[in-house]
Design an enzyme around this catalytic site. Structure first.
Site, PDB file in Angstrom:
ATOM      1  N   THR A  44       6.137  34.642  21.191  1.00  0.00           N
ATOM      2  CA  THR A  44       6.050  33.117  21.359  1.00  0.00           C
ATOM      3  C   THR A  44       5.725  32.354  22.743  1.00  0.00           C
ATOM      4  O   THR A  44       5.083  33.058  23.660  1.00  0.00           O
ATOM      5  CB  THR A  44       7.327  32.204  21.549  1.00  0.00           C
ATOM      6  OG1 THR A  44       8.401  31.990  22.282  1.00  0.00           O
ATOM      7  CG2 THR A  44       8.253  32.312  20.020  1.00  0.00           C
ATOM      8  N   VAL A  60      12.199  38.422  28.034  1.00  0.00           N
ATOM      9  CA  VAL A  60      11.703  37.088  28.861  1.00  0.00           C
ATOM     10  C   VAL A  60      10.280  37.334  29.105  1.00  0.00           C
ATOM     11  O   VAL A  60       9.821  38.113  29.756  1.00  0.00           O
ATOM     12  CB  VAL A  60      12.712  36.725  30.547  1.00  0.00           C
ATOM     13  CG1 VAL A  60      12.076  35.560  31.036  1.00  0.00           C
ATOM     14  CG2 VAL A  60      13.671  36.586  29.763  1.00  0.00           C
ATOM     15  N   LYS A  61       9.395  36.222  28.753  1.00  0.00           N
ATOM     16  CA  LYS A  61       7.594  36.820  29.382  1.00  0.00           C
ATOM     17  C   LYS A  61       7.806  35.471  30.817  1.00  0.00           C
ATOM     18  O   LYS A  61       7.699  34.136  31.079  1.00  0.00           O
ATOM     19  CB  LYS A  61       7.008  35.817  28.151  1.00  0.00           C
ATOM     20  CG  LYS A  61       5.910  35.946  27.626  1.00  0.00           C
ATOM     21  CD  LYS A  61       5.431  35.109  27.001  1.00  0.00           C
ATOM     22  CE  LYS A  61       3.393  36.007  26.538  1.00  0.00           C
ATOM     23  NZ  LYS A  61       3.432  34.902  24.754  1.00  0.00           N
ATOM     24  N   VAL A  62       7.416  36.095  31.300  1.00  0.00           N
ATOM     25  CA  VAL A  62       7.170  35.953  32.433  1.00  0.00           C
ATOM     26  C   VAL A  62       5.350  35.752  33.253  1.00  0.00           C
ATOM     27  O   VAL A  62       4.462  37.345  32.901  1.00  0.00           O
ATOM     28  CB  VAL A  62       7.262  36.808  34.185  1.00  0.00           C
ATOM     29  CG1 VAL A  62       8.723  36.132  33.870  1.00  0.00           C
ATOM     30  CG2 VAL A  62       7.219  37.836  34.076  1.00  0.00           C
ATOM     31  N   ALA A 110       9.954  35.167  24.833  1.00  0.00           N
ATOM     32  CA  ALA A 110      10.124  33.355  25.192  1.00  0.00           C
ATOM     33  C   ALA A 110       9.587  33.500  26.301  1.00  0.00           C
ATOM     34  O   ALA A 110      10.334  34.190  27.829  1.00  0.00           O
ATOM     35  CB  ALA A 110      11.118  33.067  24.881  1.00  0.00           C
TER      36      ALA A 110
END
Length: 220
Positions: A27, A82-84, A56
């Site tokens: 997402t 976790v998307k960075v 996310a």
């Protein structure tokens, strides 16, 4: 190759998950905005549907806030990745989160050098955007090839190549031929993978012939 679905549409995720073809979900803020729902609620619901990684994305751009947001997202479920972004602060956040056992997806990768940095920072996934490179006249698949070649030289780098910004089935086939670990697909593209006019034509012919027999498998 693993297939992730690039959407925040719960109905789409449920429908495609039932096929057994979905290994994870990605997402981003844009996809969440389309849902019209609260971000954390959407992520939590997706994690209940999908056993595999659910990416996310943090909303902050500075290290301290990204880290706090990342830790909060990671508490939603054990399968949150976790998307960075691939920035200096994003890589610092990646290092801190991955050292703590959290899966991290480093996104917005547009060069092999960036992908190398993501791997050194401990990323679980790196997301090169092939479609956006194609849009500006570059060959996005050349980047995938370069990243895979570099990673293969260093077995200690465990980062998976997650091909993103996929626009059509040809991208998927090309990525698979190169040996990419993951392709994240819009629902439309995943469905296009099993569609072919000759399949439809052949099935129609079989059904016509079966109808002529007057038989029923269930009644025999």
């Amino acid at each position: 190759m693993k297939f992730f679905i690039d959407t925040a549409d719960i109905a789409e995720i449920r429908d495609l998950a039932a096929t057994g073809l979905v290994d994870g979900v990605t997402t981003n803020p844009s996809l969440i905005a389309k849902s019209g729902r609260k971000f954390l609620d959407v992520v939590a619901e997706i994690c209940e549907i999908i056993d595999g990684p659910v990416s996310a994305e943090v909303a902050a751009t500075d290290f301290d806030t990204m880290l706090r947001e990342g830790r909060k997202l990671a508490r939603i479920a054990t399968n949150v990745a976790v998307k960075v972004p691939l920035t200096v602060d994003g890589l610092k956040t990646c290092k801190a989160l991955s050292d703590g056992g959290t899966q991290v997806n480093v996104t917005l990768c547009f060069s092999a050098a960036q992908a190398l940095l993501a791997a050194k920072a401990g990323a679980t996934f790196v997301s090169p955007f092939v479609g956006r490179l194609d849009d500006i006249g570059q060959d996005g698949m050349e980047l995938i090839d370069d990243i895979i070649q570099i990673y293969r030289q260093y077995p200690q780098l465990e980062t998976e190549v997650l091909v993103a910004s996929i626009r059509h089935p040809i991208h998927v086939v090309q990525a698979a031929k190169l040996g990419a670990d993951v392709a994240t697909l819009p629902p439309k593209v995943l469905r296009q993978l099993y569609e072919h006019p000759l399949t439809d034509k052949g099935l129609a012919a079989f059904l016509v012939d079966w109808e002529k027999t007057g038989q029923s498998i269930l009644e025999n």
